[in-house]
Design an enzyme around this catalytic site. Structure first.
Site, PDB file in Angstrom:
ATOM      1  N   ARG A  14      24.471  32.741  -2.772  1.00  8.79           N
ATOM      2  CA  ARG A  14      23.130  32.845  -2.178  1.00  8.79           C
ATOM      3  C   ARG A  14      22.078  32.270  -3.118  1.00  8.79           C
ATOM      4  NH1 ARG A  14      21.848  35.701   2.008  1.00  8.79           N
ATOM      5  NH2 ARG A  14      23.637  37.099   1.755  1.00  8.79           N
ATOM      6  N   GLU A  37      31.102  30.839   0.436  1.00  8.23           N
ATOM      7  CA  GLU A  37      30.042  31.077   1.437  1.00  8.23           C
ATOM      8  C   GLU A  37      28.701  30.679   0.855  1.00  8.23           C
ATOM      9  OE1 GLU A  37      27.448  34.871   3.009  1.00  8.23           O
ATOM     10  OE2 GLU A  37      29.563  35.220   2.591  1.00  8.23           O
ATOM     11  N   THR A  66      24.889  34.519   6.440  1.00  6.97           N
ATOM     12  CA  THR A  66      23.609  34.792   7.096  1.00  6.97           C
ATOM     13  C   THR A  66      23.440  33.886   8.314  1.00  6.97           C
ATOM     14  OG1 THR A  66      22.786  35.207   4.849  1.00  6.97           O
ATOM     15  CG2 THR A  66      21.197  35.414   6.608  1.00  6.97           C
ATOM     16  N   LYS A 126      33.404  42.392   8.404  1.00  4.88           N
ATOM     17  CA  LYS A 126      32.687  42.565   7.138  1.00  4.88           C
ATOM     18  C   LYS A 126      31.909  43.880   7.226  1.00  4.88           C
ATOM     19  CE  LYS A 126      28.346  40.668   5.318  1.00  4.88           C
ATOM     20  NZ  LYS A 126      27.403  39.540   5.424  1.00  4.88           N
ATOM     21  N   GLY A 156      27.459  45.184  -3.038  1.00 11.61           N
ATOM     22  CA  GLY A 156      27.639  46.102  -4.165  1.00 11.61           C
ATOM     23  C   GLY A 156      29.045  46.149  -4.735  1.00 11.61           C
ATOM     24  N   GLY A 176      28.651  39.089  -4.015  1.00  8.78           N
ATOM     25  CA  GLY A 176      27.316  38.528  -4.074  1.00  8.78           C
ATOM     26  C   GLY A 176      26.757  38.467  -5.480  1.00  8.78           C
TER      27      GLY A 176
END
Length: 208
Positions: A14, A37, A66, A126, A156, A176
């Protein structure tokens, strides 16, 4: 669902920029990641995703996160993206992704959402955001979900708690901020990637 020789950890990049993407993906591939991703709220994702696919699409499953609507999926299909990850359940997104032979990971948090996705044809789910719910909630939710559905914990997940989710039956996880943060160095990406891959392999070695 991934094949047996693929590590079911999705690297979420991201915020990555086009001029950074290839160096970081090269490191992730080198360390053993199979799924990449790039969320659509990243800068110039329309450049980063095709660039990643052009250079690594034959080795890795690369796609977007997203993903919120049918139009996004259509654009990504033209780019030859292989995976679609969503934060929510949108039946039209699931349907068009499957029609385009893409692997989809729709985000859900409740049994109602999970079964809406399953009824639409999803075989991966997910669970998001995982951390606020905790292991016990995810375990309870999984108790009603068919065993042939692959569950991915996202939100997390760290190298230290990955085993907790794998031990209750999660198939894999999306990684992430604890794998990649905006602006981090390639060296830091390698360090974090090693930690996650080591944690996954250690768990598998203990359970085999």
């Amino acid at each position: 669902m991934n094949s047996k020789n693929e590590i079911p950890l999705i690297a979420i990049l991201r915020g990555i920029k086009p001029d950074e993407v290839l160096e970081h993906i090269a490191i992730l591939a080198d360390e053993g990641f199979n799924y990449i991703e790039i969320p659509l709220n990243s800068p110039e994702w329309e450049k980063s995703i095709p660039l990643a696919i052009e250079n690594y699409g034959d080795k890795l499953k690369i796609g977007a996160g997203t993903v919120l609507n049918k139009s996004n999926v259509e654009k990504l299909a033209i780019m030859n993206a292989k995976i679609i990850v969503t934060p929510n359940i949108n039946v039209s997104v699931i349907t068009i992704a499957l029609e385009n032979k893409m692997e989809i990971f729709p985000g859900c948090a409740t049994a109602t959402e999970a079964f809406t996705a399953i009824d639409a044809g999803a075989v991966n789910l997910k669970i998001f955001p995982t951390a606020p719910f905790g292991v016990n909630y995810v375990k309870s939710l999984m108790s009603v979900i068919p065993k042939n559905i692959a569950i991915y914990a996202v939100g997390g997940i760290t190298p230290n708690n990955l085993h907790e989710y794998l031990s209750i039956g999660c198939h894999g996880a999306g990684l992430g901020n604890d794998l990649y943060r905006i602006g981090q160095t390639p060296e830091k990406t390698r360090e974090k990637a090693k930690a996650f891959i080591s944690a996954y392999i250690a768990f598998k070695n203990q359970t085999n």
